[in-house]
Design a protein around this motif. Sequence first.
Motif, PDB file in Angstrom:
ATOM      1  N   ALA A 273      -0.239  -4.853   1.835  1.00 26.16           N
ATOM      2  CA  ALA A 273      -0.552  -4.756   0.404  1.00 26.16           C
ATOM      3  C   ALA A 273      -2.056  -4.627   0.192  1.00 26.16           C
ATOM      4  CB  ALA A 273      -0.004  -5.975  -0.332  1.00 26.16           C
ATOM      5  N   ILE A 295       3.609  -1.460  -3.235  1.00 27.91           N
ATOM      6  CA  ILE A 295       2.711  -2.620  -3.334  1.00 27.91           C
ATOM      7  C   ILE A 295       3.445  -3.800  -3.952  1.00 27.91           C
ATOM      8  CG2 ILE A 295       0.666  -3.529  -4.516  1.00 27.91           C
ATOM      9  CD1 ILE A 295      -0.625  -0.753  -4.107  1.00 27.91           C
ATOM     10  N   LEU A 298       5.854  -5.270  -1.475  1.00 26.69           N
ATOM     11  CA  LEU A 298       5.160  -6.058  -0.457  1.00 26.69           C
ATOM     12  C   LEU A 298       4.745  -7.425  -1.002  1.00 26.69           C
ATOM     13  CD1 LEU A 298       2.972  -3.230   1.109  1.00 26.69           C
ATOM     14  CD2 LEU A 298       4.856  -4.432   2.227  1.00 26.69           C
ATOM     15  N   LEU A 299       4.334  -7.478  -2.252  1.00 26.95           N
ATOM     16  CA  LEU A 299       3.997  -8.771  -2.866  1.00 26.95           C
ATOM     17  C   LEU A 299       5.238  -9.654  -2.966  1.00 26.95           C
ATOM     18  CD1 LEU A 299       1.550  -7.676  -5.720  1.00 26.95           C
ATOM     19  CD2 LEU A 299       0.979  -8.769  -3.540  1.00 26.95           C
TER      20      LEU A 299
END
Length: 350
Positions: A273, A295, A298-299
């Motif tokens: 990220a 993104i 991934l968080l």
Amino acid sequence: MPRSKNKRLSVVGALGLSGLFTLAAPSAAQAHVKWFCAYDVAGQPQGLEQVLCLDFEWLTGLALACLMFGCLAEGTPLGGALLNALDRVTARIRTDTELLVRATLGFFLVSLWELGGIILTPELKTDVAWIPWLQLAMAACLIWRRTMPITGLGLVFLFSFATAQYGLFHLADYPIFLGIAVYLIAQGLGFKPFDIRSLDLVRWTAAITLMWASIEKWAYPDWTAPLIAAKPQMTMGATPELFMQAAGVIEFTLAFALIWTPLVRRTSAIILAAIFVSAIFEFGKVDAIGHSGIIVVLLAIAADDVRVPVRARQALLAPAYYGAALAAFLFLYYVGHAALFGGLSELPVI
């Protein structure tokens, strides 16, 4: 050993360790090259005899050492402390994961509507006038939880539409869209497909997406040549060939880590990220829009607090699973490309 050989191996080691342990992997290596440079999917990829060289072996060895170290550390009190710290830091993201996914995907779809002429990603162009309006309607459906499945079905339709236009091999870059679609449908309807958490399905498709993309860095390093020419400092003194090999190994290893043990995959998600976010500062709005979906996924992975017992044998088995995954993706990429574009008689021979 000759001094030039020592220097080359030291460069390999520096590239590998910096990419796997820190955020030193250059952001340009994570920019999707098809969005910024000329490419030819049907072109002949670099031969496997050039990919599977001594530098590749050293880099892969470093990657496996880092992976095994992470697995071994996870079963110690230090690993438990790191997981507890991650749980505390990411508590808000974990609580609002669905909201963050909906908001980010809404931003993504509205941006595609505003840009116009795009199917899901910047290089998938279309002249069909109603596609942008469909994407705007899909964004509106994210406002209410009950209508989230409509957006999910819309993603499946757009993925299929793009596959019909650009071919299955090209769309193999983006299975994460199907993972996000399943997530939206499952969350909206409140069920677990195959008794698997929807977040785990997204995690697997994110890993597959990035592992496939890493093979592309080895198969077509020349696509990135214009970026390297514009930003030569990003190679950290290595040759462009060595740099692209290292970038591919780094990305493949971090992607593989997403399907491994909890601490390893959460750490990998944080590193990935951060790299994707840093690339936005280099490449601007197009990169921000195109990578916004992965993104936020991934968080969500970084915030996932599900734990499983970690045993030493998982560290010992890591090389076998990693090697199997690497061999499988190389096989699928090269055989698939030869079958679709070059004929199976043109398969590379080592």
